[in-house]
Motif scaffolding. Structure first.
Motif, mmCIF file in Angstrom:
data_model
loop_
_atom_site.group_PDB
_atom_site.id
_atom_site.type_symbol
_atom_site.label_atom_id
_atom_site.label_comp_id
_atom_site.label_asym_id
_atom_site.label_seq_id
_atom_site.Cartn_x
_atom_site.Cartn_y
_atom_site.Cartn_z
ATOM 1 N N VAL B 3 0.823 -1.201 0.000
ATOM 2 C CA VAL B 3 0.000 0.000 0.000
ATOM 3 C C VAL B 3 0.865 1.262 0.000
ATOM 4 O O VAL B 3 0.429 2.331 -0.407
ATOM 5 N N GLU B 4 2.138 1.124 0.420
ATOM 6 C CA GLU B 4 2.988 2.322 0.428
ATOM 7 C C GLU B 4 3.259 2.850 -0.984
ATOM 8 O O GLU B 4 3.633 3.990 -1.151
ATOM 9 N N TYR B 5 3.026 2.012 -1.988
ATOM 10 C CA TYR B 5 3.186 2.500 -3.358
ATOM 11 C C TYR B 5 2.021 3.387 -3.784
ATOM 12 O O TYR B 5 2.178 4.263 -4.613
ATOM 13 N N ILE B 6 0.856 3.069 -3.242
ATOM 14 C CA ILE B 6 -0.321 3.784 -3.754
ATOM 15 C C ILE B 6 -0.579 5.089 -3.010
ATOM 16 O O ILE B 6 -1.039 6.066 -3.598
ATOM 17 N N ASN B 7 -0.236 5.132 -1.714
ATOM 18 C CA ASN B 7 -0.539 6.337 -0.948
ATOM 19 C C ASN B 7 0.007 7.626 -1.572
ATOM 20 O O ASN B 7 -0.709 8.621 -1.637
ATOM 21 N N PRO B 8 1.260 7.628 -2.054
ATOM 22 C CA PRO B 8 1.759 8.859 -2.680
ATOM 23 C C PRO B 8 0.907 9.303 -3.875
ATOM 24 O O PRO B 8 0.704 10.498 -4.082
ATOM 25 N N PHE B 9 0.378 8.325 -4.628
ATOM 26 C CA PHE B 9 -0.461 8.686 -5.773
ATOM 27 C C PHE B 9 -1.783 9.282 -5.324
ATOM 28 O O PHE B 9 -2.299 10.224 -5.921
ATOM 29 N N VAL B 10 -2.328 8.708 -4.255
ATOM 30 C CA VAL B 10 -3.613 9.212 -3.751
ATOM 31 C C VAL B 10 -3.434 10.635 -3.212
ATOM 32 O O VAL B 10 -4.200 11.546 -3.546
ATOM 33 N N ALA B 13 -2.786 13.000 -6.145
ATOM 34 C CA ALA B 13 -4.008 13.224 -6.919
ATOM 35 C C ALA B 13 -4.911 14.205 -6.180
ATOM 36 O O ALA B 13 -5.466 15.137 -6.768
ATOM 37 N N PHE B 14 -5.033 13.995 -4.897
ATOM 38 C CA PHE B 14 -5.877 14.863 -4.090
ATOM 39 C C PHE B 14 -5.368 16.315 -4.150
ATOM 40 O O PHE B 14 -6.118 17.242 -4.454
ATOM 41 N N ASN B 15 -4.064 16.488 -3.895
ATOM 42 C CA ASN B 15 -3.484 17.842 -3.883
ATOM 43 C C ASN B 15 -3.615 18.529 -5.231
ATOM 44 O O ASN B 15 -4.014 19.692 -5.319
ATOM 45 N N VAL B 16 -3.250 17.789 -6.290
ATOM 46 C CA VAL B 16 -3.241 18.412 -7.616
ATOM 47 C C VAL B 16 -4.670 18.717 -8.071
ATOM 48 O O VAL B 16 -4.951 19.804 -8.574
ATOM 49 N N LEU B 17 -5.590 17.768 -7.864
ATOM 50 C CA LEU B 17 -6.979 18.009 -8.285
ATOM 51 C C LEU B 17 -7.559 19.208 -7.543
ATOM 52 O O LEU B 17 -8.231 20.055 -8.122
ATOM 53 N N LYS B 18 -7.281 19.282 -6.268
ATOM 54 C CA LYS B 18 -7.743 20.406 -5.457
ATOM 55 C C LYS B 18 -7.240 21.724 -6.048
ATOM 56 O O LYS B 18 -7.955 22.714 -6.098
ATOM 57 N N ASP B 25 -14.651 20.630 -4.216
ATOM 58 C CA ASP B 25 -14.788 19.572 -3.235
ATOM 59 C C ASP B 25 -14.309 18.240 -3.819
ATOM 60 O O ASP B 25 -15.022 17.579 -4.553
ATOM 61 N N VAL B 26 -13.075 17.872 -3.522
ATOM 62 C CA VAL B 26 -12.523 16.607 -4.003
ATOM 63 C C VAL B 26 -12.537 15.611 -2.846
ATOM 64 O O VAL B 26 -12.093 15.930 -1.753
ATOM 65 N N ARG B 27 -13.096 14.435 -3.091
ATOM 66 C CA ARG B 27 -13.146 13.431 -2.023
ATOM 67 C C ARG B 27 -12.553 12.122 -2.475
ATOM 68 O O ARG B 27 -12.718 11.725 -3.627
ATOM 69 N N MET B 95 1.350 16.020 -13.748
ATOM 70 C CA MET B 95 1.498 16.742 -12.487
ATOM 71 C C MET B 95 1.305 15.803 -11.305
ATOM 72 O O MET B 95 2.056 15.849 -10.328
ATOM 73 N N ILE B 96 0.283 14.939 -11.396
ATOM 74 C CA ILE B 96 0.014 14.010 -10.289
ATOM 75 C C ILE B 96 1.172 13.022 -10.155
ATOM 76 O O ILE B 96 1.691 12.791 -9.064
ATOM 77 N N THR B 97 1.603 12.460 -11.277
ATOM 78 C CA THR B 97 2.669 11.466 -11.225
ATOM 79 C C THR B 97 3.961 12.071 -10.683
ATOM 80 O O THR B 97 4.648 11.483 -9.863
ATOM 81 N N ALA B 98 4.273 13.285 -11.167
ATOM 82 C CA ALA B 98 5.521 13.920 -10.737
ATOM 83 C C ALA B 98 5.536 14.103 -9.223
ATOM 84 O O ALA B 98 6.542 13.835 -8.558
ATOM 85 N N GLN B 99 4.396 14.545 -8.683
ATOM 86 C CA GLN B 99 4.339 14.766 -7.246
ATOM 87 C C GLN B 99 4.455 13.440 -6.476
ATOM 88 O O GLN B 99 5.147 13.357 -5.465
ATOM 89 N N ALA B 100 3.776 12.407 -6.989
ATOM 90 C CA ALA B 100 3.818 11.101 -6.326
ATOM 91 C C ALA B 100 5.226 10.514 -6.374
ATOM 92 O O ALA B 100 5.720 9.953 -5.395
#
Lengths: 145, 155
Positions: B3-10, B13-18, B25-27, B95-100
């Motif tokens: 799961v440590e691989y996916i958390n950075p993507f989540v 994604a949350f930060n960038v979408l926001k 409202d991103v959930r 943008m999402i991938t780069a941040q993750a």
């Protein structure tokens, strides 16, 4: 007209896009994403800058620079691009014109490349996602120096 | 898959979408696991990873969502999923991938990325041999975006 007298403060600020002599600063955008290029172009144009050309890769950007030189004030340079990346294009532009003003546009996570670019002579950098205020601030800083 | 691989993507994604959807409202929805083929919603940006870890990440949404998201990001209503709209979704994936990836690199994983590619079409599905896919739905006012991550450590 009366309304003009009533609302002086906000609109009297001179847009940053103009040189002291009144002509618009001329900008070349080098970016392989039409989205980013359009975004940059909109932000800069809204402040009076003249986006004279847009290139989709480093090689095209270098060619455009040589063609437009010396009638060019600033280049925005993406880092990851096909054919020639932004770091190589920066190197070649500086080789051609050591006073070139180039701002790197980077995704997060490319700190090493950004540092390399700054050492090589890039004047500043902007990290995506692009924010209007951030872009205009950095660009104005570079042009005022 | 750890799961440590996916958390950075989540998180990314949350930060960038926001940010790109202008504080809307991103959930985050409930994470789920798929080991067999997964249907693709209609527009999918895919980024490949190769190095200490290998696999791929899909940013999956339906056409209406893709168009709505691209419209917000461009500040104008886009009518069709044209080159500009696709470039916009590609940039979102970038943008999402780069941040993750920055976060994963900080955790000590070294790997390279492929530039994002966009797939569009109906009735598509994705199959990952020997790799489970973890899916995190992100709910936005523009619709659902699924972050579909299939990564494993290199054998």
């Amino acid at each position: 007209m009366k309304t003009k007298q009533d609302f002086p403060a906000i609109n009297e600020r001179k847009p940053d896009g103009f040189r002291p002599d009144g002509a618009a600063y001329r900008v070349l955008i080098v970016d392989d994403s039409v989205f980013v290029a359009k975004q940059l172009s909109q932000i800069l144009t809204s402040e009076g800058y003249d986006v004279v050309a847009t290139s989709g890769d480093g090689q095209a950007g270098l060619d455009a620079y040589k063609e437009l030189y010396p009638n060019l004030d600033l280049v925005t340079m993406d880092i990851t691009m096909p054919k020639m990346d932004g770091i190589t294009a920066l190197e070649k532009i500086i080789e051609f014109d050591k006073n070139a003003r180039v701002i790197m546009i980077s995704a997060l996570g490319k700190q090493d490349l950004v540092k390399k670019a700054l050492v090589m002579g890039a004047r500043n950098y902007i990290v995506k996602p692009l924010d209007r205020k951030k872009v205009l601030e950095r660009v104005a800083q570079v042009l005022l120096k | 898959m750890r799961v440590e691989y996916i958390n950075p993507f989540v998180e990314a994604a949350f930060n960038v979408l926001k940010e790109v959807l202008v504080n809307s409202d991103v959930r985050r929805g409930e994470l789920y696991l798929k080991s067999a083929s997964t249907p693709v919603l209609g527009v999918a940006a895919i980024v490949g990873l190769a190095g200490d870890v290998e696999g791929r990440v899909l940013f999956d949404m339906n056409r209406d969502t893709a168009l709505a998201v691209a419209s917000v990001m461009n500040g104008e209503q886009l009518a069709t999923l044209d080159d500009l709209a696709k470039a916009t979704i590609t940039e979102l994936a970038n943008m999402i991938t780069a941040q993750a990836v920055t976060k994963l690199h900080d955790l000590g994983f070294q790997f390279d990325l492929t530039p994002p590619a966009i797939f569009t079409g109906d009735n598509m599905e994705v199959s990952d041999q020997d790799v489970e896919a973890l899916i995190v739905p992100m709910e936005t006012p523009q619709g659902k975006i699924e972050i579909n991550v299939a990564i494993r450590e290199r054998a």
